[in-house]
Design a protein around this motif. Structure first.
Motif, mmCIF file in Angstrom:
data_model
loop_
_atom_site.group_PDB
_atom_site.id
_atom_site.type_symbol
_atom_site.label_atom_id
_atom_site.label_comp_id
_atom_site.label_asym_id
_atom_site.label_seq_id
_atom_site.Cartn_x
_atom_site.Cartn_y
_atom_site.Cartn_z
ATOM 1 N N VAL A 91 135.094 56.476 -52.759
ATOM 2 C CA VAL A 91 134.695 56.555 -53.978
ATOM 3 C C VAL A 91 135.698 57.677 -54.733
ATOM 4 O O VAL A 91 135.943 57.551 -55.989
ATOM 5 N N HIS A 92 136.102 58.657 -53.958
ATOM 6 C CA HIS A 92 137.211 59.661 -54.461
ATOM 7 C C HIS A 92 138.488 58.921 -55.126
ATOM 8 O O HIS A 92 138.929 59.116 -56.133
ATOM 9 N N ILE A 93 138.707 57.907 -54.261
ATOM 10 C CA ILE A 93 140.015 57.286 -54.579
ATOM 11 C C ILE A 93 139.629 56.252 -55.493
ATOM 12 O O ILE A 93 140.555 56.217 -56.622
ATOM 13 N N ALA A 94 138.641 55.605 -55.493
ATOM 14 C CA ALA A 94 138.309 54.548 -56.692
ATOM 15 C C ALA A 94 138.270 55.334 -58.004
ATOM 16 O O ALA A 94 138.806 54.543 -58.986
ATOM 17 N N VAL A 95 137.675 56.125 -57.993
ATOM 18 C CA VAL A 95 137.120 57.004 -59.471
ATOM 19 C C VAL A 95 138.495 57.833 -59.749
ATOM 20 O O VAL A 95 139.048 57.754 -60.825
ATOM 21 N N TYR A 96 138.708 58.752 -58.689
ATOM 22 C CA TYR A 96 139.727 59.687 -59.379
ATOM 23 C C TYR A 96 140.997 59.047 -59.295
ATOM 24 O O TYR A 96 141.821 59.012 -60.627
ATOM 25 N N ALA A 97 141.688 58.881 -58.298
ATOM 26 C CA ALA A 97 142.677 58.239 -58.220
ATOM 27 C C ALA A 97 143.039 56.941 -58.931
ATOM 28 O O ALA A 97 144.080 56.807 -59.663
ATOM 29 N N PHE A 130 151.864 63.601 -58.697
ATOM 30 C CA PHE A 130 151.648 64.390 -57.678
ATOM 31 C C PHE A 130 150.157 64.572 -57.434
ATOM 32 O O PHE A 130 149.730 64.931 -56.230
ATOM 33 N N LEU A 131 149.350 64.674 -58.520
ATOM 34 C CA LEU A 131 148.060 64.916 -58.407
ATOM 35 C C LEU A 131 147.278 63.512 -57.853
ATOM 36 O O LEU A 131 146.361 63.881 -56.826
ATOM 37 N N VAL A 132 147.918 62.495 -57.959
ATOM 38 C CA VAL A 132 147.617 61.398 -57.218
ATOM 39 C C VAL A 132 147.631 61.461 -55.633
ATOM 40 O O VAL A 132 146.860 61.182 -54.892
ATOM 41 N N VAL A 133 148.709 61.952 -55.140
ATOM 42 C CA VAL A 133 149.010 62.397 -53.932
ATOM 43 C C VAL A 133 148.173 63.373 -53.495
ATOM 44 O O VAL A 133 147.723 63.019 -52.129
ATOM 45 N N THR A 134 147.682 64.363 -54.118
ATOM 46 C CA THR A 134 146.829 65.330 -53.771
ATOM 47 C C THR A 134 145.506 64.683 -53.480
ATOM 48 O O THR A 134 144.849 64.808 -52.243
ATOM 49 N N PHE A 135 145.004 63.719 -54.443
ATOM 50 C CA PHE A 135 143.797 63.109 -54.209
ATOM 51 C C PHE A 135 143.853 62.149 -52.893
ATOM 52 O O PHE A 135 142.801 62.256 -52.217
ATOM 53 N N PHE A 136 144.982 61.409 -52.623
ATOM 54 C CA PHE A 136 144.956 60.760 -51.422
ATOM 55 C C PHE A 136 144.730 61.770 -50.111
ATOM 56 O O PHE A 136 143.993 61.164 -49.333
ATOM 57 N N ILE A 163 140.466 58.044 -63.263
ATOM 58 C CA ILE A 163 140.821 59.242 -64.011
ATOM 59 C C ILE A 163 142.273 59.314 -64.322
ATOM 60 O O ILE A 163 142.824 59.812 -65.369
ATOM 61 N N MET A 164 143.010 59.332 -63.190
ATOM 62 C CA MET A 164 144.383 59.430 -63.374
ATOM 63 C C MET A 164 145.122 58.474 -63.941
ATOM 64 O O MET A 164 146.245 58.788 -64.627
ATOM 65 N N VAL A 165 144.781 57.179 -63.965
ATOM 66 C CA VAL A 165 145.203 56.231 -64.809
ATOM 67 C C VAL A 165 144.989 56.629 -66.504
ATOM 68 O O VAL A 165 145.989 56.332 -67.064
ATOM 69 N N ALA A 171 142.135 48.298 -54.776
ATOM 70 C CA ALA A 171 142.580 47.591 -55.965
ATOM 71 C C ALA A 171 142.769 48.276 -57.472
ATOM 72 O O ALA A 171 143.768 47.908 -58.322
ATOM 73 N N SER A 172 141.984 49.252 -57.390
ATOM 74 C CA SER A 172 142.254 50.085 -58.860
ATOM 75 C C SER A 172 143.683 50.808 -58.702
ATOM 76 O O SER A 172 143.992 51.131 -59.839
ATOM 77 N N LEU A 173 144.036 50.722 -57.424
ATOM 78 C CA LEU A 173 145.499 51.562 -57.441
ATOM 79 C C LEU A 173 146.699 50.645 -57.786
ATOM 80 O O LEU A 173 147.746 51.109 -58.126
#
Lengths: 191, 352, 398
Positions: A57-63, A34-40, A66-68, B138-140
């Motif tokens: 960059v928010h998606i690349a770094v956070y989602a 759900f946190l990933v959804v929030t980030f999106f 970091i979430m991984v 891609a990282s997703l």
């Protein structure tokens, strides 16, 4: 304009819904998703604010990273579902309600200001603020020192993590040869 | 909105829904064709025939496969975590299809439609941070593996999923470094700019950035989980990959996402390094604009197909890496080479 | 701080490899004890294909048992046939004609090539190189056509009889062999090109599954496994049989003792086999393929129908309860099968059936070194090591 409003409310609801989902679900893996959804949703909001670079960059770094790692940790440590903690906090429950109301009042005040006191605030409609060129130029001219310090900090963190997690039993070729040798010695002693 | 035509025009053309729907459909159809091509190419390399029963030259084989997947019983084992198990294929499919949105497969075309002069971009979304978008999405792609592996509630699937996601994350670094070098050369993150920058044959990035090309190509193999980096799927070695417990449509969703990744990676290689939709020397022929643009789309398709062919060729030729050798290669060889490439490119750009 | 992390040891897991697994060659089972990804101990469980061949040897006459010998190492059945027939002939003290010897050598070497092609294909398949499998099998098809033409069957050849061969080779045997000899070097070259200097292949097979010289001798392994550890022992050289003492060939030996050296040894053996076949087929003498000594072999059909001795001997050899008799003696005779030293220990008790027929299967002894050489390997390496030993379950369990 209409499309932008629709998108804004869509992303906003998604973000709030995601946030509520994080807190509400007892299963930690679902909370993380759900946190990933929030980030999106937040990334979508950034795009609406013309901050494209920050959004991606928010998606690349956070989602994406970091979430991984969060999920790795949750899965490897097999974090259990939390049970409902009822009646544990005692008087703190009432205190938290008070704090929540205070927060809500403050947000409402600023929201009101933002909505109806809008004529005093200049509307930034330039498309040049959030672009990569602008950010790059600023980073490497005005803010170069914090940039370098941040990168050194990250490097230190990486080295520290590697050192802490280094075990005797490695996975490289010399370690493997050493293991084989050790195993053969064990066999000798057993005779 | 004055008329129905205007509304239609707005909904369909301006917001890009039609284009997006068309492109996604096209992508899925090409995935279907790729399943057949994989088997035919592997048969050709191994001196066999490949599928040739269903339709002439096996052309209807993907349809037969599709029917098989649809009608197979969808088994959901009782020991899995239902929520994660069911969303894993979807999570895997999403980045695969969405990444293709920024890839340009042709130049602009201006036509007269619904009484408006419309410029059709042969690209679903021309965002000005195109490359960064690709890196981000891609990282997703890692999520599908993690969620799939964990959701199977099987110790070995989980380990398989974790290992493959670690592999994907490790190889995002060299990929990003190669992309940085390309961006430095063309001065923009927008994919169309990168394509127009490679205007003549010698300006194709494969000649200007040979090391970067090799690094990106190898990283693309690792990102798409293809041999020689297909340890996550190797059944002979692991006792379970992340998609062991899946059957029928969910399994085929994983396969579709893998083939879409291959298509996207190949089109990226073609765009970044082989000049995208450019045909060198086309301007000299002085063809009518429409013909020129159609030829450019054809050139893009040919380049992408060539890279896809190389993907498949390599799969059936090389053996597989062991996991620690794979990680060693990524961290100890590819990342330093990528950094070296960035430094060299920066030096060349700065001083020449 | 790192000591605390080191003490977070994980438990050992038990991983079961087989009996149904894409990578085990035949039905065998390995119980691996893993510490993380490293194998701490490996316990083989065999016997899934035990059919009682040795026991059946006490109930079947010597010529009947040849059909069972096919089923042992089913990838090179002719080698088994030849080994067994030779042991019985030595027990009786029979001589076989020159032509039979030459043909036996040719077919044995062809079987060796066939066996090594399957070994290479499955070994490469396990490590991920799919195409080597199919190239090898294409070459093997050509050999199978030759076998079928000569012996009547592709797999269950049963071609040798005590005293020589079942029947003579067909008239175009020479031509087919020459065809094969012209075609095969190209295939071998392609396989070398695919694998031998392929960086990934070398990384996957070098320094894996090390077997030292002393351990190899002590454990009793033979064949390419032994020669891959630097010991120059080949039954064809050390205890020559048939016409091997007259032929000019090399015995490849590699000192490294790992999976890669066994691979190199086997590839070179294939090349040497081709050399041997060429020499034999060039000099193939004319003559009978069996002396058809009526006491031991079925007489030719003309003699059976025309002469009374032929008829009597035919019945005497065929009828149950009869058959040629073997002196009261015992013998151990060995040949060089593709996997190693294939030995037969026969105890004759004067009757037409053996008192004891014991097979020394090379796969069994080679496989017994597996727990030793797989210690400290990773799970992916187990597959490579198993492939390099070329364990054939039919021979392992008999």
């Amino acid at each position: 304009m209409a499309l932008e409003s629709i998108l804004f409310w869509l992303f906003a609801m998604l973000a709030v819904g995601g946030g509520v989902g994080v807190v509400v679900h007892p299963n930690p893996v679902k909370s993380a998703l759900f946190l990933v959804v929030t980030f999106f949703a937040l990334a979508g909001e950034y795009v609406l604010l013309m901050a494209h670079f920050v959004a991606i960059v928010h998606i690349a770094v956070y989602a994406g990273a970091i979430m991984v790692l969060f999920l790795f940790v949750i899965m490897l440590l097999n974090v259990q579902e939390e049970s409902r903690l009822a009646g544990v906090w005692g008087f703190m429950r009432y205190f938290s309600v008070v704090l929540f109301v205070a927060l809500f009042v403050q947000l409402g005040y600023f929201g009101y200001q933002g909505f109806f006191g809008a004529e005093n605030v200049p509307l930034v409609r330039e498309t040049e603020i959030g672009t990569v060129e602008q950010i790059g130029t600023a980073l490497f001219s005005q803010y170069v020192l914090p940039f370098e310090i941040a990168s050194i900090l990250l490097l230190t963190a990486m080295i520290g993590a590697l050192y802490l997690s280094k075990q005797k039993l490695g996975l490289g070729e010399p370690a493997r040869a050493a293991r084989v040798k050790e195993a053969l010695h064990e066999k000798e002693e057993a005779h | 909105m004055d008329s129905f035509g205007d509304l239609l025009f707005y909904l369909v053309i301006e917001t890009g829904f039609l284009k997006a729907a068309l492109v996604v459909n096209l992508l899925l159809v090409v995935v279907m064709i790729l399943t057949l091509m994989e088997r035919k190419i592997s048969a050709w390399i191994q001196e066999r025939h490949g599928p040739n029963r269903v339709g002439p030259w096996g052309i209807l084989q993907p349809i037969a496969d599709g029917v098989k997947f649809f009608t197979k019983e969808d088994i959901v084992p009782s020991h899995v975590d239902k929520f994660l198990y069911i969303i894993a294929p979807l999570v895997s499919l999403f980045p695969a299809l969405v990444t293709f949105a920024v890839v340009p497969f042709g130049d602009q075309m201006t036509v007269n439609m619904f009484d408006h002069l419309v410029t059709i971009q042969f690209q679903v979304a021309d965002i000005n941070v195109g490359i960064l978008y690709i890196v981000g999405i891609a990282s997703l792609g890692v999520y599908g593996l993690i969620v799939g592996g964990f959701g199977s509630n099987n110790k070995y699937s989980m380990l398989g999923g974790l290992r493959s996601s670690a592999q994907m994350i490790s190889y995002e670094l060299p990929m990003g470094l190669a992309i940085i070098s390309v961006v430095m050369l063309s001065g923009s993150l927008r994919l169309n700019d990168i394509v127009t920058d490679q205007s003549s044959l010698l300006a194709w990035n494969i000649f200007r950035q040979p090391l970067g090309f090799i690094i990106f190509f190898v990283a693309a193999f690792a990102e798409t989980n293809r041999l020689p980096f297909d340890l996550p799927e190797a059944e002979q070695e692991l006792v379970g990959g992340y998609h062991t417990e899946y059957s029928s449509m969910k399994f085929s969703a994983f396969m579709i996402s893998e083939y879409s990744h291959i298509i996207t990676a190949s089109s990226l290689v073609a765009t970044l390094y082989l000049g995208g939709w450019q045909i060198p020397g086309l301007a000299a022929l002085n063809l009518p604009i429409v013909a020129e643009q159609l030829l450019q789309i054809l050139a893009f398709i040919v380049k992408t197909s060539f890279i896809i062919f190389i993907f498949m060729w390599v799969r059936w030729t090389l053996p597989r890496f062991r996991y620690d050798q794979l990680m060693n290669l990524g961290w100890k060889s590819m990342v330093p080479l990528g950094l070296l490439n960035v430094v060299l490119t920066a030096a060349v750009v700065a001083f020449f | 701080m790192s000591d605390a992390a080191y003490n977070l040891k994980t438990d050992r897991t038990i991983l079961n490899f087989g009996p149904q697994h894409p990578a085990t060659h035949g039905t065998l089972r390995l119980v691996l004890e893993l510490d993380g990804e490293v194998v701490v101990s490996a316990e083989p469980h065999i016997g899934y294909l035990h059919s009682g061949f040795e026991k059946l040897g006490e109930y079947k006459t010597y010529n009947q048992w040849v059909t069972l010998s096919d089923r042992m190492n089913y990838l090179s059945p002719l080698c088994n046939n030849i080994g067994f027939a030779q042991a019985v002939e030595k027990l009786i003290g029979m001589e076989i004609p020159e032509r039979a010897k030459y043909v036996r050598v040719i077919l044995a070497e062809m079987s060796r090539i066939a066996d090594h092609m399957v070994w290479l294909g499955t070994h490469a398949l396990d490590i991920g190189a799919f195409t080597a499998f199919l190239y090898g099998f294409q070459a093997r098809e050509l050999l199978y056509v030759i076998f079928e033409h000569t012996t009547g069957a592709r797999l269950t050849t049963s071609y040798t009889r005590v005293g020589g061969l079942f029947r003579d080779v067909p008239h175009d045997f020479k031509e087919m062999t020459y065809n094969f000899l012209n075609y095969f070097p190209g295939v071998l070259k392609e396989l070398h090109g695919l694998l031998t200097r392929n960086r990934i292949w070398v990384d996957r097979t070098r320094n894996i599954g090390y077997l030292s010289r002393e351990d190899a001798i002590e454990l009793g392994v033979t064949g390419p496994t032994l020669r891959g550890s630097g010991v120059e022992y080949d039954v064809r050289r050390n205890f020559p049989y048939l016409i091997y003492d007259r032929l000019d060939f090399d015995v490849p030996v590699c000192d490294d003792g790992d999976v890669y050296s066994r691979y190199l040894v086997r590839m070179e053996e294939v090349a040497q086999s081709m050399k041997i076949i060429k020499q034999c087929i060039d000099d193939l003498p004319d003559g009978p393929v069996s002396f058809f000594d009526q006491k031991f072999a079925l007489p030719e059909k003309e003699k059976v129908y025309d002469t009374i001795e032929g008829l009597i001997h035919h019945f005497k050899n065929i009828m149950p309860g009869h058959g040629f008799e073997v002196p009261k003696a015992d013998i151990y005779d060995a040949t060089e099968a593709p996997n190693g030293e294939l030995g037969f220990y026969l105890v004759g008790d004067g009757s037409h059936k053996a008192y004891r027929l014991r097979v020394r299967p090379p796969s069994f002894v080679n496989f017994s070194c597996f727990p030793h050489i797989s210690k400290g390997a990773m799970v992916s390496d187990v597959v490579a090591i198993l492939g390099s030993l070329n364990v054939i379950a039919g021979e392992l369990d008999r």
